[in-house]
Design a protein around this motif. Structure first.
Motif, mmCIF file in Angstrom:
data_model
loop_
_atom_site.group_PDB
_atom_site.id
_atom_site.type_symbol
_atom_site.label_atom_id
_atom_site.label_comp_id
_atom_site.label_asym_id
_atom_site.label_seq_id
_atom_site.Cartn_x
_atom_site.Cartn_y
_atom_site.Cartn_z
ATOM 1 N N ALA A 1 -8.205 -8.616 -1.049
ATOM 2 C CA ALA A 1 -6.955 -8.373 -0.739
ATOM 3 C C ALA A 1 -6.638 -7.003 -0.650
ATOM 4 N N GLY A 2 -6.871 -6.126 -1.903
ATOM 5 C CA GLY A 2 -6.756 -4.838 -2.039
ATOM 6 C C GLY A 2 -7.499 -4.216 -0.835
ATOM 7 N N ALA A 3 -8.922 -4.631 -0.506
ATOM 8 C CA ALA A 3 -9.791 -4.088 0.513
ATOM 9 C C ALA A 3 -8.950 -3.937 1.927
ATOM 10 N N ARG A 4 -8.612 -5.459 2.234
ATOM 11 C CA ARG A 4 -7.839 -5.546 3.640
ATOM 12 C C ARG A 4 -6.668 -4.815 3.789
ATOM 13 N N SER A 5 -5.919 -4.304 2.587
ATOM 14 C CA SER A 5 -4.683 -3.752 2.716
ATOM 15 C C SER A 5 -5.077 -2.312 2.747
ATOM 16 N N VAL A 6 -6.082 -1.793 2.359
ATOM 17 C CA VAL A 6 -6.623 -0.372 2.360
ATOM 18 C C VAL A 6 -6.924 -0.181 4.006
ATOM 19 N N ALA A 7 -7.726 -1.214 4.392
ATOM 20 C CA ALA A 7 -8.114 -1.003 6.045
ATOM 21 C C ALA A 7 -6.903 -0.944 6.856
ATOM 22 N N VAL B 1 -1.993 -18.733 -5.881
ATOM 23 C CA VAL B 1 -2.426 -17.270 -5.470
ATOM 24 C C VAL B 1 -1.451 -16.201 -5.522
ATOM 25 N N ASN B 2 -0.118 -16.464 -5.090
ATOM 26 C CA ASN B 2 1.007 -15.757 -4.920
ATOM 27 C C ASN B 2 1.394 -15.274 -6.511
ATOM 28 N N GLU B 3 1.623 -16.242 -7.386
ATOM 29 C CA GLU B 3 1.957 -16.154 -8.625
ATOM 30 C C GLU B 3 0.796 -15.269 -9.371
ATOM 31 N N LEU B 4 -0.457 -15.470 -9.153
ATOM 32 C CA LEU B 4 -1.412 -14.800 -10.000
ATOM 33 C C LEU B 4 -1.633 -13.206 -9.503
ATOM 34 N N PHE B 5 -1.527 -13.188 -8.283
ATOM 35 C CA PHE B 5 -1.968 -11.573 -7.653
ATOM 36 C C PHE B 5 -0.816 -11.155 -6.649
ATOM 37 N N GLU C 1 2.350 -9.761 -7.208
ATOM 38 C CA GLU C 1 3.053 -8.831 -7.770
ATOM 39 C C GLU C 1 2.204 -7.391 -7.667
ATOM 40 N N ALA C 2 0.980 -7.694 -8.327
ATOM 41 C CA ALA C 2 -0.103 -6.546 -8.337
ATOM 42 C C ALA C 2 -0.162 -5.981 -6.934
ATOM 43 N N LEU C 3 -0.597 -6.878 -6.014
ATOM 44 C CA LEU C 3 -1.048 -6.693 -4.585
ATOM 45 C C LEU C 3 0.241 -5.743 -3.958
ATOM 46 N N ASN C 4 1.361 -6.279 -4.094
ATOM 47 C CA ASN C 4 2.428 -5.760 -3.320
ATOM 48 C C ASN C 4 2.958 -4.533 -4.156
ATOM 49 N N ALA C 5 2.645 -4.222 -5.545
ATOM 50 C CA ALA C 5 2.952 -3.100 -6.000
ATOM 51 C C ALA C 5 2.197 -1.801 -5.490
ATOM 52 N N ASN C 6 0.667 -2.175 -5.261
ATOM 53 C CA ASN C 6 -0.060 -1.303 -4.864
ATOM 54 C C ASN C 6 0.403 -0.934 -3.500
ATOM 55 N N ARG C 7 0.723 -1.951 -2.574
ATOM 56 C CA ARG C 7 1.000 -1.645 -1.098
ATOM 57 C C ARG C 7 1.959 -1.069 -1.257
ATOM 58 N N ALA C 8 3.088 -1.085 -2.036
ATOM 59 C CA ALA C 8 4.323 -0.303 -1.931
ATOM 60 C C ALA C 8 4.248 1.023 -2.243
ATOM 61 N N SER C 9 3.116 1.192 -3.312
ATOM 62 C CA SER C 9 2.749 2.716 -3.570
ATOM 63 C C SER C 9 2.258 3.726 -2.439
ATOM 64 N N VAL C 10 1.629 2.965 -1.365
ATOM 65 C CA VAL C 10 1.077 3.470 -0.240
ATOM 66 C C VAL C 10 2.070 3.623 0.927
ATOM 67 N N GLY C 11 3.103 2.872 0.759
ATOM 68 C CA GLY C 11 4.133 2.863 2.150
ATOM 69 C C GLY C 11 3.760 1.502 2.762
ATOM 70 N N LEU C 12 3.140 0.433 2.327
ATOM 71 C CA LEU C 12 2.740 -0.636 3.333
ATOM 72 C C LEU C 12 3.692 -1.830 2.821
ATOM 73 N N PRO C 13 4.157 -2.410 3.702
ATOM 74 C CA PRO C 13 5.117 -3.648 3.524
ATOM 75 C C PRO C 13 4.613 -4.715 2.532
ATOM 76 N N VAL D 1 3.341 -8.542 1.352
ATOM 77 C CA VAL D 1 2.905 -9.593 2.154
ATOM 78 C C VAL D 1 3.516 -10.822 1.281
ATOM 79 N N ALA D 2 3.771 -11.763 2.269
ATOM 80 C CA ALA D 2 4.761 -13.188 1.417
ATOM 81 C C ALA D 2 3.501 -13.925 1.065
#
Length: 409
Positions: free
Chosen positions: A107-113, A163-167, A169-181, A183-184
């Motif tokens: 999830a992190g790798a695809r977000s960075v791409a 999956v949403n409950e486990l991962f 919050e962390a994924l979206n916090a990192n996405r927000a830190s770089v200006g990405l919207p 993911v639901a």
């Protein structure tokens, strides 16, 4: 063309990327691999001339620690953050990213791409992470699937929520830190609309249908030309074919290896034991203990392979025509045990903790002449070009994406 291959996991997650990297380099691509910093991974990649970009903590340390040092959401947050830290500089100048391994890392790798505007491909080495009405999802530790629910679609809906409950919050916090919207749906973000399934169709056929297109490339296997150690060759030559016993990256429970070895010896067979991440063999007298070794060559010389049921070991044994006894420990391993038994190329042990008695029937099945004949026949059906197919697909993807950019410009 430059490609970044990203994973986080055990040797079974890294080894297929070695094969893909070699095939990509044969097509004149420059390749980098993001993977855990374990020394064995760096050495394996260095052996084929591919640089390792270390990401996250040691996979072996996480897998063998008991109890785990952190909770699953905490480990996931650490893996996601490490992807956002390591991948941007590693992906500089790259034309595509291949994301696989643990779901939060992918999830992190695809977000960075996405952040870098680079096309990415989601890859799995077993189909149980791909939603389908034909099979249930894998259960997460501490999140068992309800035993009373038998509808697979309902179970996949529950899986998405877990999956949403486990991962999430962390994924979206990192996405927000770089200006990405945000993911639901984290799982849908990882799977995408055209995931690749890097398994052999004869061993692991994709049944479909699904709400997305699955591209089954075949397993990514690199022919291993390394000779077996001289001492191992001498041991193999000095008697009838032995039985191989190994549990790869698993932290097996105490007494498991002793039980397997006792059951094998009761049938008059010699034993080759693989140390693996559990450091087996230290107290197993009379066994030939191996570390890093060419499994492709070794499995062609044994009477049977007793193992944990990882996708890589299952595929390697099947390609070698070696009968198998699978003692599944966790995750997708019961699935592979079922595939081995269903194809008639071996037996599945019921549960992760064998005794000498409980292995008797499984060994009788695997060591029967009919099973070896069936294993040889199935080996002849397996393909060997999965990594080549995937490399050519990546070249096509980059070409299409480049053409689309030129057209828009």
């Amino acid at each position: 063309m430059r490609v970044l291959l990203s994973t986080y996991g055990s040797r079974g997650d890294v080894e297929p990327l070695v094969a893909l990297a070699v095939r990509l380099r044969a097509l004149d691509a420059e390749v980098r691999v993001c993977a855990p910093p374990d020394e064995e991974f760096g050495q394996r990649l260095a052996g084929v001339g591919v640089p390792l970009v270390p990401v996250g903590p040691s996979a072996r340390a996480l897998a063998t620690s008991a109890p785990p040092p952190t909770s699953l959401p905490e480990r996931a947050a650490m893996l996601i953050a490490s992807q956002f830290e390591a991948i941007p500089p590693a992906a500089e100048g790259c034309d595509a990213v291949v994301a696989t391994g643990a779901l939060p890392a992918a999830a992190g790798a695809r977000s960075v791409a996405e952040l870098l505007g680079i096309p990415s491909v989601s890859v799995t080495f077993q189909q149980l992470t791909l939603p389908s009405p034909h099979h249930a999802p894998l259960a997460y530790p501490g999140r068992p699937l309800p035993p009373g629910v038998t509808d697979n679609r309902a179970l996949w809906d529950l899986d998405a929520r877990y999956v949403n409950e486990l991962f999430g919050e962390a994924l979206n916090a990192n996405r927000a830190s770089v200006g990405l919207p945000p993911v639901a749906d984290v799982r849908d973000h990882v799977v995408g609309d055209r995931p690749w399934l890097a398994t052999d169709p004869a061993l692991d056929p994709w049944r479909g249908p699904a709400d997305f297109e699955v591209v089954q490339t075949g397993a990514w296997v690199l022919p291993d030309e390394r000779p077996l150690p001289v001492e191992l060759e001498a041991f193999l030559d000095d008697g009838a074919p032995p039985v191989y016993v190994g549990f790869g990256s698993m932290r097996v429970r105490e007494g498991v290896a002793d039980a397997v070895v006792s059951a094998v010896r009761a049938r008059g067979y010699r034993v080759v034991v693989a140390r693996g991440w559990a450091d087996l063999g230290e107290d197993l007298d009379g066994c030939f203990v191996v570390g890093e070794v060419n499994h492709q060559a070794l499995f062609r010389r044994v009477a049977a392979v007793v193992h944990h049921g990882g996708a890589g070991t299952t595929t390697t044994a099947a390609r070698a025509g070696a009968p198998q006894v699978v003692v599944p420990q966790l995750a997708d391993q019961p699935y592979w045990a079922g595939r081995v038994a269903g194809l008639g190329i071996g037996a599945a042990h019921d549960g992760p903790v064998p005794t000498a008695g409980s292995l008797s029937a499984a060994l009788d099945t695997a060591l029967a002449p009919g099973t070896r004949a069936r294993a040889a026949a199935v080996a002849g059906e397996l393909r060997g070009d999965g990594a080549e197919v995937a490399a050519e697909l990546l070249v096509d993807l980059v070409g299409r994406e480049g053409s689309a950019v030129s057209t828009r410009d």
